[in-house]
Motif scaffolding. Structure first.
Motif, mmCIF file in Angstrom:
data_model
loop_
_atom_site.group_PDB
_atom_site.id
_atom_site.type_symbol
_atom_site.label_atom_id
_atom_site.label_comp_id
_atom_site.label_asym_id
_atom_site.label_seq_id
_atom_site.Cartn_x
_atom_site.Cartn_y
_atom_site.Cartn_z
ATOM 1 N N GLN A 297 0.790 -1.230 0.000
ATOM 2 C CA GLN A 297 0.000 0.000 0.000
ATOM 3 C C GLN A 297 0.827 1.288 0.000
ATOM 4 O OE1 GLN A 297 -3.610 0.455 -0.100
ATOM 5 N NE2 GLN A 297 -3.075 -1.492 -1.055
ATOM 6 N N LEU A 301 -0.676 4.738 -1.546
ATOM 7 C CA LEU A 301 -1.086 5.780 -0.610
ATOM 8 C C LEU A 301 -0.410 7.103 -0.967
ATOM 9 C CD1 LEU A 301 -2.693 6.481 1.964
ATOM 10 C CD2 LEU A 301 -0.690 5.782 3.298
ATOM 11 N N ASP A 335 -7.687 8.372 5.187
ATOM 12 C CA ASP A 335 -7.011 7.372 4.365
ATOM 13 C C ASP A 335 -5.635 7.043 4.930
ATOM 14 O OD1 ASP A 335 -6.701 5.640 2.181
ATOM 15 O OD2 ASP A 335 -5.923 7.217 0.872
ATOM 16 N N ARG A 336 -4.855 8.069 5.283
ATOM 17 C CA ARG A 336 -3.509 7.842 5.821
ATOM 18 C C ARG A 336 -3.556 7.001 7.090
ATOM 19 N NH1 ARG A 336 -0.937 11.902 8.025
ATOM 20 N NH2 ARG A 336 1.096 10.932 7.697
ATOM 21 N N GLY A 385 -8.417 3.315 -1.732
ATOM 22 C CA GLY A 385 -8.169 3.990 -0.467
ATOM 23 C C GLY A 385 -9.424 4.034 0.382
#
Length: 388
Positions: A297, A301, A335-336, A385
């Motif tokens: 990911q 990301l 998302d992070r 995401g």
């Protein structure tokens, strides 16, 4: 060469995330300068890495002009998830999301070459051999100091986007990072197998550490997480011993392992910036977070960071204004945090092996495989995401 003294947007770091950000911002009408520490093409062609890119990442690169038809990419149509020594598995397929492919693999040198060509054809001003040494954020602009061809240079910009490894962010007020040393390394090499992969990638939670096998041309690319000493020993052992250990970990789904390429070993650490904005400086990609390679990911990301920043700047007269960058930080926060937390939790979840825990994980994989809405939601988060 006379260098510019000011640019609306200064991007620091010319890897895939920084280059994509610069290209997308230029296509949106912004004046962009890209500062890259390495000389043009230095060391990139010898990089052994193969990148796993989601469909959404491929679309971002396509929009940036960095995905030409000539790019040698291998499609991923299915992801097979299993654990060693226990029942249960999940198959995620492109049909789950009604996509042509879940993603692709492409070599790091090939992608960089495509992005370099796109940059050369764009309005982005690229300065190679620019080693940024200082960074200051003031009320009306940010200032970057860098060494170039034996001289110290300065440049100002309305906004500076850091897309390098994260060291420069430490110079900014209020910037703190959470770090975790996994005491592990990722062993990377090409693997030849006797059964064609047919576009299937494998995520295998083996007893000695999770491994991924990614389709790459006619071969597979292995990313095997092992404890530091074990990874070094596997890197140094002869091919026959290595093949025997890998065959035991993956089983016979791909038939016999018929050959392996040169092996490389990369230490693994989690680094997560608690904030992605300081004054007129924004963090994207590895400057904002680096994570464990499980679930592949990290780069995906980072590319979503780049797209999110460009989207947040749309319509802004001053792209470094606090309100503009606060919107970017809010847009990327969920998302992070979700993706870094997910990858970190996977390592904790599959790090222990006992019969009861193996059975519980096997049941979870079986349920995920058989409950279509749950499987589609999970696949969607991996490809697009969280909150996208």
């Amino acid at each position: 060469m006379k260098l510019p003294e000011h640019s609306e947007l200064i991007v620091v770091g010319g890897g895939p995330v920084g280059a994509t950000l610069a290209l997308l911002a230029a296509r949106a009408g912004r004046q962009v300068t890209l500062l890259e520490a390495r000389a043009h093409d230095a060391g990139r062609r010898d990089d052994p890495r193969v990148l796993a890119l989601s469909h959404a990442s491929q679309q971002a690169l396509l929009a940036a002009g960095g995905w030409p038809d000539s790019l040698a990419a291998t499609a991923i149509d299915t992801v097979h998830i299993s654990q060693q020594g226990s029942f249960g598995r999940t198959l995620i397929q492109c049909d789950d999301l009604k996509l042509p492919h879940l993603g692709y693999t492409v070599s790091y040198p090939d992608l960089n070459q495509a992005l370099d060509a796109a940059l050369a054809a764009s309005s982005v001003r690229v300065i190679h051999g620019a080693e940024v040494q200082g960074l200051h954020s003031l009320s009306a602009y940010a200032q970057v100091c860098f060494a170039h061809q034996g001289h110290t240079r300065q440049m100002t910009g309305r906004l500076v986007a850091l897309a390098e490894g994260g060291a420069l962010a430490a110079q900014l007020p209020g910037m703190r990072r959470h770090e975790h040393d996994y005491q592990q390394s990722a062993l990377i090499c090409r693997v030849d197998v006797s059964v064609p992969h047919q576009g299937m990638a494998f995520e295998r939670f083996a007893v000695d550490g999770p491994l991924a096998l990614l389709p790459c041309g006619d071969a597979m690319m292995l990313v095997w997480t092992r404890q530091g000493a074990a990874a070094e020993a596997l890197t140094a052992c002869d091919d026959a011993d290595f093949i025997a250990q890998l065959q035991a970990a993956i089983g016979d789904r791909l038939g016999a392992i018929t050959g392996v390429g040169a092996r490389a070993c990369v230490p693994l650490r989690l680094k997560f910036a608690l904030r992605t904005v300081s004054g007129r400086v924004a963090l994207v990609g590895n400057a904002a977070q680096t994570m464990h390679p499980v679930a592949a990911q990290g780069l995906n990301l980072g590319l979503r960071d780049a797209v999110g920043l460009v989207d947040s700047l749309a319509g802004a007269r001053d792209i470094g204004e606090a309100a503009v960058l606060a919107g970017f930080a809010r847009q990327r926060q969920l998302d992070r945090r979700a993706v870094t937390g997910f990858t970190h939790s996977l390592i904790q979840l599959f790090d222990r092996h006992d019969p009861l825990l193996n059975a519980a994980r096997g049941l979870g994989l079986t349920l995920l495989d058989n409950i279509a809405p749950l499987r589609r939601a999970f696949a969607g988060h991996l490809v697009f995401g969280v909150g996208g």
